[in-house]
Motif scaffolding. Structure first.
Motif, PDB file in Angstrom:
ATOM      1  N   ILE A 285       0.834  -1.204   0.000  1.00  0.00           N
ATOM      2  CA  ILE A 285       0.000   0.000   0.000  1.00  0.00           C
ATOM      3  C   ILE A 285       0.869   1.253   0.000  1.00  0.00           C
ATOM      4  O   ILE A 285       0.624   2.201  -0.758  1.00  0.00           O
ATOM      5  N   GLU A 286       1.887   1.266   0.846  1.00  0.00           N
ATOM      6  CA  GLU A 286       2.745   2.452   0.959  1.00  0.00           C
ATOM      7  C   GLU A 286       3.533   2.699  -0.330  1.00  0.00           C
ATOM      8  O   GLU A 286       3.750   3.850  -0.723  1.00  0.00           O
ATOM      9  N   ARG A 287       3.963   1.627  -0.992  1.00  0.00           N
ATOM     10  CA  ARG A 287       4.678   1.809  -2.264  1.00  0.00           C
ATOM     11  C   ARG A 287       3.749   2.377  -3.337  1.00  0.00           C
ATOM     12  O   ARG A 287       4.121   3.294  -4.085  1.00  0.00           O
ATOM     13  N   VAL A 288       2.544   1.832  -3.419  1.00  0.00           N
ATOM     14  CA  VAL A 288       1.570   2.334  -4.386  1.00  0.00           C
ATOM     15  C   VAL A 288       1.222   3.787  -4.062  1.00  0.00           C
ATOM     16  O   VAL A 288       1.124   4.630  -4.966  1.00  0.00           O
ATOM     17  N   TYR A 289       1.068   4.102  -2.792  1.00  0.00           N
ATOM     18  CA  TYR A 289       0.764   5.463  -2.356  1.00  0.00           C
ATOM     19  C   TYR A 289       1.860   6.434  -2.816  1.00  0.00           C
ATOM     20  O   TYR A 289       1.570   7.497  -3.375  1.00  0.00           O
ATOM     21  N   ALA A 290       3.110   6.051  -2.590  1.00  0.00           N
ATOM     22  CA  ALA A 290       4.233   6.939  -2.933  1.00  0.00           C
ATOM     23  C   ALA A 290       4.323   7.180  -4.433  1.00  0.00           C
ATOM     24  O   ALA A 290       4.520   8.315  -4.889  1.00  0.00           O
ATOM     25  N   VAL A 291       4.171   6.129  -5.227  1.00  0.00           N
ATOM     26  CA  VAL A 291       4.245   6.275  -6.677  1.00  0.00           C
ATOM     27  C   VAL A 291       3.031   7.048  -7.194  1.00  0.00           C
ATOM     28  O   VAL A 291       3.147   7.901  -8.083  1.00  0.00           O
ATOM     29  N   ALA A 292       1.853   6.762  -6.642  1.00  0.00           N
ATOM     30  CA  ALA A 292       0.643   7.489  -7.046  1.00  0.00           C
ATOM     31  C   ALA A 292       0.782   8.975  -6.747  1.00  0.00           C
ATOM     32  O   ALA A 292       0.379   9.823  -7.562  1.00  0.00           O
ATOM     33  N   GLU A 293       1.351   9.302  -5.592  1.00  0.00           N
ATOM     34  CA  GLU A 293       1.534  10.713  -5.246  1.00  0.00           C
ATOM     35  C   GLU A 293       2.491  11.387  -6.232  1.00  0.00           C
ATOM     36  O   GLU A 293       2.243  12.513  -6.692  1.00  0.00           O
ATOM     37  N   GLN A 294       3.583  10.705  -6.548  1.00  0.00           N
ATOM     38  CA  GLN A 294       4.551  11.266  -7.500  1.00  0.00           C
ATOM     39  C   GLN A 294       3.910  11.524  -8.857  1.00  0.00           C
ATOM     40  O   GLN A 294       4.018  12.624  -9.419  1.00  0.00           O
ATOM     41  N   ILE A 295       3.228  10.507  -9.385  1.00  0.00           N
ATOM     42  CA  ILE A 295       2.600  10.653 -10.699  1.00  0.00           C
ATOM     43  C   ILE A 295       1.451  11.660 -10.630  1.00  0.00           C
ATOM     44  O   ILE A 295       1.272  12.491 -11.524  1.00  0.00           O
ATOM     45  N   GLY A 296       0.680  11.597  -9.543  1.00  0.00           N
ATOM     46  CA  GLY A 296      -0.466  12.481  -9.406  1.00  0.00           C
ATOM     47  C   GLY A 296      -0.087  13.944  -9.396  1.00  0.00           C
ATOM     48  O   GLY A 296      -0.784  14.791  -9.978  1.00  0.00           O
ATOM     49  N   ARG A 297       1.013  14.263  -8.742  1.00  0.00           N
ATOM     50  CA  ARG A 297       1.478  15.658  -8.731  1.00  0.00           C
ATOM     51  C   ARG A 297       1.888  16.099 -10.129  1.00  0.00           C
ATOM     52  O   ARG A 297       1.613  17.233 -10.555  1.00  0.00           O
ATOM     53  N   GLU A 298       2.551  15.209 -10.849  1.00  0.00           N
ATOM     54  CA  GLU A 298       2.996  15.547 -12.204  1.00  0.00           C
ATOM     55  C   GLU A 298       1.823  15.712 -13.163  1.00  0.00           C
ATOM     56  O   GLU A 298       1.863  16.539 -14.082  1.00  0.00           O
ATOM     57  N   GLU A 299       0.766  14.947 -12.942  1.00  0.00           N
ATOM     58  CA  GLU A 299      -0.371  14.941 -13.857  1.00  0.00           C
ATOM     59  C   GLU A 299      -1.478  15.920 -13.447  1.00  0.00           C
ATOM     60  O   GLU A 299      -2.441  16.112 -14.197  1.00  0.00           O
ATOM     61  N   GLY A 300      -1.369  16.507 -12.243  1.00  0.00           N
ATOM     62  CA  GLY A 300      -2.398  17.446 -11.793  1.00  0.00           C
ATOM     63  C   GLY A 300      -3.655  16.770 -11.271  1.00  0.00           C
ATOM     64  O   GLY A 300      -4.763  17.311 -11.397  1.00  0.00           O
ATOM     65  N   ALA A 301      -3.509  15.596 -10.669  1.00  0.00           N
ATOM     66  CA  ALA A 301      -4.654  14.860 -10.125  1.00  0.00           C
ATOM     67  C   ALA A 301      -5.140  15.480  -8.819  1.00  0.00           C
ATOM     68  O   ALA A 301      -4.413  16.211  -8.150  1.00  0.00           O
TER      69      ALA A 301
END
Length: 210
Positions: A25-41
């Protein structure tokens, strides 16, 4: 709010198998946050979804396996409504969770759902993906590989419920082509090349090549 959700999720996942535990969960959270910031989610929607996407994971051979994402979404809805989240935002989180599942073969309609799906699939690739694959295979008492055709080089169809190594051809090596975001595509390419190098080395070792 997210820290409160994280604590409850961690308590619910205590004792979970290493393939779907809180570390996943924590790994998915960290990667999602990284991508989400870049994509404007919408990060609140995205990160709540990441924390709650695997609350329920039915065993691979279970008839309920296909319901894991739906059951996780239903639990997430109850948790968020209890915390006073607005219904439309709860629905957005539930949609992300329902559509992240590989077995559903869904191409998500929202940015947050696409990012969650990317982040979850990235955790099935690379060094962690290899570790998770053999961890799950061991927990389900599957043998490492078919001794007669380990890499499905004949006309044999991969049987990943019987041979762990078959899961690479059946699913893992295909994930790179399913990524939605530019960041995920780049990470998936790197991680997939690592897995291919691992398979090349494994082939040498089990065929006793120099």
């Amino acid at each position: 709010m997210l820290e409160d959700i994280r604590k409850e999720a961690e308590a619910m996942l205590a004792g979970r198998d290493p393939g779907h535990d809180m570390a996943h969960i924590e790994r998915v959270y960290a990667v999602a946050e990284q991508i989400g910031r870049e994509e404007g989610a919408d990060l609140e929607i995205l990160l709540a979804s990441a924390l709650l996407h695997d609350l329920v994971v039915h065993p691979k051979g279970s008839k309920e396996r296909s319901r894991s994402a739906d059951d996780s979404a239903e639990l997430a809805e109850k948790m968020l409504l209890t915390r006073g989240w607005e219904k439309d935002r709860v629905d957005r989180v539930a949609y992300c969770i329902r559509s992240h599942s590989y077995s559903k073969n869904v191409s998500p309609a929202t940015l947050e759902a696409r990012v969650l799906q990317d982040a979850d699939r990235l955790d099935a690739l690379g060094a962690v993906g290899i570790a998770r694959t053999f961890s799950v295979g061991g927990s389900e008492m599957r043998r490492f590989y078919n001794p007669e055709d380990p890499f499905c080089l004949t006309d044999r169809e991969p049987e990943d419920r019987k041979w762990t190594l078959d899961h690479f051809k059946a699913k893992l090596l295909r994930l790179e082509d399913t990524m939605h975001t530019a960041s995920a595509k780049k990470m998936a390419h790197e991680r997939t090349r690592f897995m291919e190098a691992f398979l090349s080395q494994l082939e040498k070792e089990i065929s006793h090549s120099p």
